[in-house]
Design an enzyme around this catalytic site. Sequence first.
Site, PDB file in Angstrom:
ATOM      1  N   HIS A   1      86.854  21.774  -3.243  1.00 10.97           N
ATOM      2  CA  HIS A   1      85.957  22.589  -2.410  1.00 10.97           C
ATOM      3  C   HIS A   1      84.469  22.404  -2.730  1.00 10.97           C
ATOM      4  O   HIS A   1      83.712  23.381  -2.815  1.00 10.97           O
ATOM      5  CB  HIS A   1      86.328  24.061  -2.547  1.00 10.97           C
ATOM      6  CG  HIS A   1      87.667  24.427  -1.947  1.00 10.97           C
ATOM      7  ND1 HIS A   1      88.262  23.716  -0.942  1.00 10.97           N
ATOM      8  CD2 HIS A   1      88.541  25.450  -2.232  1.00 10.97           C
ATOM      9  CE1 HIS A   1      89.419  24.279  -0.620  1.00 10.97           C
ATOM     10  NE2 HIS A   1      89.617  25.328  -1.388  1.00 10.97           N
TER      11      HIS A   1
ATOM     12  N   HIS B   1      87.092  29.446   4.831  1.00 14.72           N
ATOM     13  CA  HIS B   1      88.169  29.811   3.902  1.00 14.72           C
ATOM     14  C   HIS B   1      88.526  31.300   3.939  1.00 14.72           C
ATOM     15  O   HIS B   1      88.697  31.929   2.888  1.00 14.72           O
ATOM     16  CB  HIS B   1      87.746  29.402   2.487  1.00 14.72           C
ATOM     17  CG  HIS B   1      88.883  29.051   1.583  1.00 14.72           C
ATOM     18  ND1 HIS B   1      89.904  29.935   1.281  1.00 14.72           N
ATOM     19  CD2 HIS B   1      89.175  27.911   0.919  1.00 14.72           C
ATOM     20  CE1 HIS B   1      90.755  29.347   0.448  1.00 14.72           C
ATOM     21  NE2 HIS B   1      90.332  28.115   0.214  1.00 14.72           N
TER      22      HIS B   1
ATOM     23  N   GLU C   1      93.031  26.663   7.194  1.00 16.15           N
ATOM     24  CA  GLU C   1      91.759  25.951   7.075  1.00 16.15           C
ATOM     25  C   GLU C   1      91.815  24.657   7.879  1.00 16.15           C
ATOM     26  O   GLU C   1      92.521  23.720   7.497  1.00 16.15           O
ATOM     27  CB  GLU C   1      91.488  25.616   5.601  1.00 16.15           C
ATOM     28  CG  GLU C   1      91.437  26.816   4.692  1.00 16.15           C
ATOM     29  CD  GLU C   1      91.819  26.468   3.265  1.00 16.15           C
ATOM     30  OE1 GLU C   1      91.050  25.776   2.589  1.00 16.15           O
ATOM     31  OE2 GLU C   1      92.911  26.884   2.818  1.00 16.15           O
TER      32      GLU C   1
HETATM   33  C1  BGC Z   1      93.650  25.238  -1.658  1.00 20.64           C
HETATM   34  C2  BGC Z   1      94.354  25.912  -2.793  1.00 20.64           C
HETATM   35  C3  BGC Z   1      93.357  26.669  -3.602  1.00 20.64           C
HETATM   36  C4  BGC Z   1      92.683  27.656  -2.683  1.00 20.64           C
HETATM   37  C5  BGC Z   1      91.642  28.502  -3.361  1.00 20.64           C
HETATM   38  C6  BGC Z   1      92.966  26.269  -0.822  1.00 20.64           C
HETATM   39  O1  BGC Z   1      92.240  25.656   0.179  1.00 20.64           O
HETATM   40  O2  BGC Z   1      94.508  24.483  -0.886  1.00 20.64           O
HETATM   41  O3  BGC Z   1      95.035  24.987  -3.593  1.00 20.64           O
HETATM   42  O4  BGC Z   1      93.956  27.334  -4.661  1.00 20.64           O
HETATM   43  O5  BGC Z   1      92.073  26.983  -1.635  1.00 20.64           O
HETATM   44  O6  BGC Z   1      90.876  27.779  -4.175  1.00 20.64           O
END
Ligand code: BGC
Length: 397
Positions: free
Chosen positions: A151, A225, A362
């Site tokens: 991310h 998110h 997402e």
């Molecule tokens: C990911 C997860 C992660 C979460 C929060 C999601 O987009 O796929 O693996 O734990 O985000 O970080």
Amino acid sequence: MNMSKRSLKYVPLLCLALVFTQCKTKTENASDNQEQNLTKEMTTKHQISTSEFGKLPSGEKITKYRLVNENGMEVDIINYGGIITNLKVPDKNGVNKDVVLGFNSLDGYLTPSPYFGAIIGRYGNRIAGGKFVIDGKEYTLALNDGKNHLHGGNKGFDKVVWEATQISNSKSVSLQLSYLSKDMEEGYPGNLKTTVTYTLDNSNSLKVKYEATSDKKTVVNLTQHSYFNLSGDFSKKILDHQIMINADAFLPVDATLIPTGEFRKVKGTPFNFTSAKAIGKEINSENEQLKRGLGYDHCWVLKDQDKGQRLAATAYDPKSGRFMEVFTDQPGIQFYTGNFLDGTLPAKGGGTYAKRTGFCLETQHYPDSPNQKDFPSVLLSPGEKYQTETSFKFSVK
Ligand code: BGC
């Protein structure tokens, strides 16, 4: 005399013309008034308001923007991380409740947060080993998820202050957020100018439009998110929500959640959401992929990738009747069932967020695309424009 006689002849005609003009003016005034009233109504019912949400340790003030539509649907967005802190939508009895996980105050978002409601960038999801190559040059990113990059790194787009502009017209209200990510910020090449525009319209649709340009070749994959719990009760798990994902295949992952490169058919597996089914129906099945993700934490390969905007997924909470449709032009959707929530973070309405009390949908390009030759490209070159749109539309059933 003759003159006056002649004039007299025209008196009735003149009167008629006068009456007609007056009537016309009255009607015009009436419709002007109606329009004014309508505009007044629109601006009272359909608006943006602001309040202070908190201060960063630097003293910088963070603002909360509340977008409200004619139906009373409400979205709160802060200029820190472009985070959606609250999203109030009606249930089948017209009762508005907040359906996204988050925190009551800015402090919650400043301590490690699982990206609740945030804009994710420059790269949504994982990049294996935090490395990628462009034109023979290797770039190294922060390893903030075991041995991978997640991310956007240590200070991704979820942790920066965006410049906000309010826009409103007769049909909708928008908040436009802009951020310039400098060349080599978090290890990514190119000065990346990004704009994310949230628009709430009167059909209860929240649109997220992403745009970006760069002055050097770079990789980009932006997403939103939000963790949804359509019951509006964060003490409840989301296991009885029914999900549909418009995909015949998903991307299996290795033990560190990096796609293996395989496109696996969902048919005959717990990953089959081609018809709506409860999240909890097969989440605990004996399945290596579910074990690796501790539940669903995978990217689905959406159908009709050449068709632009199309329905990607739906979510339905049978008890409240709340129904959400997700439309996008993106090739993939990461369906994550809040497997890493562990009951330590404080919930908005009191209590804490337990495992599986929220799910994310997402929309994005596939994880680790910069290192996977069979995945669609995420490369952005100077002179090109990254442009994508996703809408979350709410109704009841
Ligand atoms: C990911 C997860 C992660 C979460 C929060 C999601 O987009 O796929 O693996 O734990 O985000 O970080």
